[in-house]
Design a protein around this motif. Structure first.
Motif, mmCIF file in Angstrom:
data_model
loop_
_atom_site.group_PDB
_atom_site.id
_atom_site.type_symbol
_atom_site.label_atom_id
_atom_site.label_comp_id
_atom_site.label_asym_id
_atom_site.label_seq_id
_atom_site.Cartn_x
_atom_site.Cartn_y
_atom_site.Cartn_z
ATOM 1 N N HIS A 160 0.920 -1.132 -0.058
ATOM 2 C CA HIS A 160 0.066 -0.035 0.096
ATOM 3 C C HIS A 160 0.806 1.341 -0.139
ATOM 4 C CE1 HIS A 160 -3.513 2.589 0.864
ATOM 5 N NE2 HIS A 160 -2.851 3.068 1.808
ATOM 6 N N HIS A 218 -3.828 12.064 5.608
ATOM 7 C CA HIS A 218 -3.467 10.814 5.142
ATOM 8 C C HIS A 218 -1.972 11.012 4.179
ATOM 9 C CE1 HIS A 218 -3.885 6.598 5.163
ATOM 10 N NE2 HIS A 218 -3.845 6.663 3.899
ATOM 11 N N HIS A 241 1.725 8.837 3.991
ATOM 12 C CA HIS A 241 2.266 8.134 2.799
ATOM 13 C C HIS A 241 3.597 8.493 2.542
ATOM 14 C CE1 HIS A 241 -0.762 5.177 1.406
ATOM 15 N NE2 HIS A 241 -1.565 5.764 2.084
ATOM 16 N N HIS A 282 -7.187 9.457 -0.010
ATOM 17 C CA HIS A 282 -6.073 8.907 -1.058
ATOM 18 C C HIS A 282 -5.987 9.756 -2.037
ATOM 19 C CE1 HIS A 282 -6.172 5.150 1.749
ATOM 20 N NE2 HIS A 282 -4.918 5.501 1.408
#
Ligand SMILES: [Zn+2]
Ligand SMILES: [Zn+2]
Length: 262
Positions: free
Chosen positions: A118, A196, A200, A173
């Protein structure tokens, strides 16, 4: 299976089409090459996972949830609260469970091997929301067989949670340009794109933050909430897994069993 069982899938497909359209129109990062190939790879993993869960886990999860509901087993059945309060609590508690599981995915080497699929996406967009290794998805499904009866969550509450989760994870995302004012309002309650995206990041101290899935409260309680103060765009991915060879579907599926030479 009744027709309500398909609600999360239907919501996911509709939201995915919507977010992919907005990404074309209002991208946060423009000028991306090979967007179609990237979308196709991530959606292939998403489709494989949906089939694996439908074939191996969904009937078991449905049965254990029905059993818990009929026998009034589990935490939420202890208090005799009105259904609307129980449903709200079920949604919040299940989200709290996923926060803990997400932290465990980063903490334990065995789980990280699967979860890094991911995080190895160098071009995050809405399709990254379904880019998970099938192993991670099946481990999470197997743990639900214990968590659902322990918490006393009904099948309908689980389907409701998944239907709520779909738009939130697709948007956080997404490669959609969100005005800071909108993001600030969103993140007061849910995990926004600005929140978020930090998770990442290629920088470990940023990856080790923002584990919440739907409600941002879990990171605030757990002391893992982090924002970029300077507003610079986040550089996504994992340095060791950047090469084109690591981004093919076949390689994404074997990533947990291979380690890149950094
Ligand atoms: Zn993560
Ligand atoms: Zn993510």
């Amino acid at each position: 299976m009744n027709v309500r069982s398909y609600l999360p899938t239907l919501v996911t497909i509709c939201c995915l089409i919507l977010v992919l359209t907005i990404e074309s129109w209002l991208p946060a990062a423009g000028g991306r090459n090979y967007r179609l190939r990237h979308v196709a790879r991530n959606l292939s993993l998403g489709l494989l996972n949906a089939l694996a869960v439908a074939a191996l886990a969904a009937p078991l999860i449905a049965n254990i949830a029905w059993w818990a509901e009929r026998s009034r087993f589990g935490l939420l059945n202890l208090f005799g609260l009105p259904p609307v309060i129980t449903t709200g609590a079920a949604i919040l508690l299940f989200d709290g469970w996923l926060y803990l599981l997400h932290r465990a995915n980063h903490k334990f080497g065995f789980l990280w091997r699967f979860h890094r699929v991911h995080h190895s996406d160098p071009e995050m967009d809405a399709t990254t929301a379904v880019r998970f290794h099938t192993g991670e998805v099946l481990i999470s499904a197997a743990l639900r067989l214990a968590v659902i009866p322990l918490l006393g969550i009904t099948l309908w509450q689980l389907l409701l949670y998944e239907s709520l989760m779909a738009p939130v994870i697709l948007f956080h995302h997404s490669n959609v340009k969100f005005p800071e004012k909108v993001d600030r309002r969103l993140r007061a309650l849910v995990v926004s794109p600005a929140v978020h995206r930090v998770h990442h990041s290629r920088m470990q101290f940023e990856t080790d933050s923002n584990y919440s899935i739907v409600f941002s409260i879990w990171d605030r309680i757990g002391g893992t909430f982090r924002l970029r103060q300077d507003g610079r765009p986040v550089n996504f991915g994992l340095d060791e897994y950047d090469g084109e060879e690591w981004q093919r579907v076949s390689r994404l599926l074997t990533t947990p069993f291979q380690t890149a030479n950094s």
